[in-house]
Design a protein around this motif. Sequence first.
Motif, PDB file in Angstrom:
ATOM      1  N   ASP A 199      -2.740   0.139 -11.014  1.00 16.70           N
ATOM      2  CA  ASP A 199      -2.409   1.162 -10.008  1.00 16.70           C
ATOM      3  C   ASP A 199      -2.804   0.695  -8.612  1.00 16.70           C
ATOM      4  O   ASP A 199      -2.052   0.884  -7.650  1.00 16.70           O
ATOM      5  CB  ASP A 199      -3.115   2.479 -10.320  1.00 16.70           C
ATOM      6  N   LEU A 200      -3.979   0.097  -8.488  1.00 19.17           N
ATOM      7  CA  LEU A 200      -4.424  -0.408  -7.193  1.00 19.17           C
ATOM      8  C   LEU A 200      -3.496  -1.514  -6.694  1.00 19.17           C
ATOM      9  O   LEU A 200      -3.154  -1.566  -5.503  1.00 19.17           O
ATOM     10  CB  LEU A 200      -5.855  -0.925  -7.274  1.00 19.17           C
ATOM     11  N   HIS A 201      -3.096  -2.399  -7.601  1.00 21.49           N
ATOM     12  CA  HIS A 201      -2.174  -3.467  -7.210  1.00 21.49           C
ATOM     13  C   HIS A 201      -0.831  -2.886  -6.781  1.00 21.49           C
ATOM     14  O   HIS A 201      -0.226  -3.359  -5.820  1.00 21.49           O
ATOM     15  CB  HIS A 201      -1.984  -4.468  -8.351  1.00 21.49           C
ATOM     16  N   ARG A 202      -0.364  -1.869  -7.474  1.00 22.29           N
ATOM     17  CA  ARG A 202       0.897  -1.231  -7.117  1.00 22.29           C
ATOM     18  C   ARG A 202       0.814  -0.612  -5.715  1.00 22.29           C
ATOM     19  O   ARG A 202       1.738  -0.737  -4.914  1.00 22.29           O
ATOM     20  CB  ARG A 202       1.252  -0.164  -8.153  1.00 22.29           C
ATOM     21  N   ASN A 255       3.018  -1.798  -2.532  1.00 22.69           N
ATOM     22  CA  ASN A 255       3.817  -0.858  -1.738  1.00 22.69           C
ATOM     23  C   ASN A 255       3.467  -0.948  -0.257  1.00 22.69           C
ATOM     24  O   ASN A 255       4.350  -0.904   0.605  1.00 22.69           O
ATOM     25  CB  ASN A 255       3.630   0.566  -2.248  1.00 22.69           C
ATOM     26  N   GLU A 256       2.166  -1.066   0.038  1.00 20.35           N
ATOM     27  CA  GLU A 256       1.734  -1.230   1.442  1.00 20.35           C
ATOM     28  C   GLU A 256       2.338  -2.481   2.067  1.00 20.35           C
ATOM     29  O   GLU A 256       2.835  -2.449   3.193  1.00 20.35           O
ATOM     30  CB  GLU A 256       0.209  -1.335   1.523  1.00 20.35           C
ATOM     31  N   CYS A 257       2.289  -3.582   1.340  1.00 20.55           N
ATOM     32  CA  CYS A 257       2.810  -4.847   1.854  1.00 20.55           C
ATOM     33  C   CYS A 257       4.332  -4.787   2.012  1.00 20.55           C
ATOM     34  O   CYS A 257       4.877  -5.350   2.962  1.00 20.55           O
ATOM     35  CB  CYS A 257       2.427  -5.998   0.929  1.00 20.55           C
ATOM     36  N   THR A 258       5.008  -4.108   1.104  1.00 17.43           N
ATOM     37  CA  THR A 258       6.452  -3.980   1.200  1.00 17.43           C
ATOM     38  C   THR A 258       6.837  -3.165   2.429  1.00 17.43           C
ATOM     39  O   THR A 258       7.794  -3.501   3.134  1.00 17.43           O
ATOM     40  CB  THR A 258       7.023  -3.322  -0.078  1.00 17.43           C
ATOM     41  N   GLU A 259       6.084  -2.080   2.705  1.00 15.57           N
ATOM     42  CA  GLU A 259       6.350  -1.270   3.894  1.00 15.57           C
ATOM     43  C   GLU A 259       6.135  -2.067   5.174  1.00 15.57           C
ATOM     44  O   GLU A 259       6.878  -1.912   6.140  1.00 15.57           O
ATOM     45  CB  GLU A 259       5.448  -0.036   3.908  1.00 15.57           C
ATOM     46  N   LYS A 260       5.109  -2.920   5.180  1.00 10.02           N
ATOM     47  CA  LYS A 260       4.797  -3.728   6.369  1.00 10.02           C
ATOM     48  C   LYS A 260       5.630  -5.016   6.438  1.00 10.02           C
ATOM     49  O   LYS A 260       5.514  -5.768   7.395  1.00 10.02           O
ATOM     50  CB  LYS A 260       3.314  -4.101   6.379  1.00 10.02           C
ATOM     51  N   ASN A 261       6.415  -5.267   5.374  1.00  8.38           N
ATOM     52  CA  ASN A 261       7.233  -6.469   5.271  1.00  8.38           C
ATOM     53  C   ASN A 261       6.370  -7.731   5.329  1.00  8.38           C
ATOM     54  O   ASN A 261       6.636  -8.670   6.074  1.00  8.38           O
ATOM     55  CB  ASN A 261       8.312  -6.495   6.360  1.00  8.38           C
ATOM     56  N   VAL A 262       5.313  -7.722   4.519  1.00  8.50           N
ATOM     57  CA  VAL A 262       4.343  -8.816   4.458  1.00  8.50           C
ATOM     58  C   VAL A 262       4.331  -9.342   3.021  1.00  8.50           C
ATOM     59  O   VAL A 262       4.458  -8.572   2.075  1.00  8.50           O
ATOM     60  CB  VAL A 262       2.930  -8.284   4.832  1.00  8.50           C
ATOM     61  N   PRO A 263       4.192 -10.654   2.808  1.00 11.72           N
ATOM     62  CA  PRO A 263       4.103 -11.162   1.431  1.00 11.72           C
ATOM     63  C   PRO A 263       2.826 -10.669   0.749  1.00 11.72           C
ATOM     64  O   PRO A 263       1.813 -10.423   1.405  1.00 11.72           O
ATOM     65  CB  PRO A 263       4.082 -12.682   1.595  1.00 11.72           C
TER      66      PRO A 263
END
Length: 142
Positions: free
Chosen positions: A79-82, A86-94
């Motif tokens: 859950d923490l990884h998910r 999601n945070e990285c996807t929103e920020k467009n970061v790998p």
Amino acid sequence: MTPATLDINDRPIRTVISKLNEEFLQEYLRGKHGHHSKVHPAIKDGVVAHINAIPRVDSHYLRAQTTWKFIEGGKSLADLHRDYQNECTEKNVPFANLTMYSRIFNNHFNISFFTPKKDQCDLCSSYNNAREEEKEAIQEKI
């Protein structure tokens, strides 16, 4: 009886002779191909920053005896990884995969998900195990 019956051959001896180099054996080379993938330090820093942002709670009953911190709530490592993903996807970061995330979580931090059996006082554990009517009675005592 032939040597093939016992699966005996001269292959190990031929291998050792071929690896002799001026009376010394060649270095053991398994796993030393040098093509190990590297994770960018920015990705590792992102994982560390995300784990540091997770709210932690001190041990309830054994504060003086332990340095462990605990994560409150019903979240798991997946859950923490998910959430991190999601945070990285929103920020467009790998972002790091679950394996790297769990390796950093387990090796670099002194936090855990579960609460040890001795971690709560008798009043708190009886409250958690009580029915609704008993919980109200316990709350009135406090």
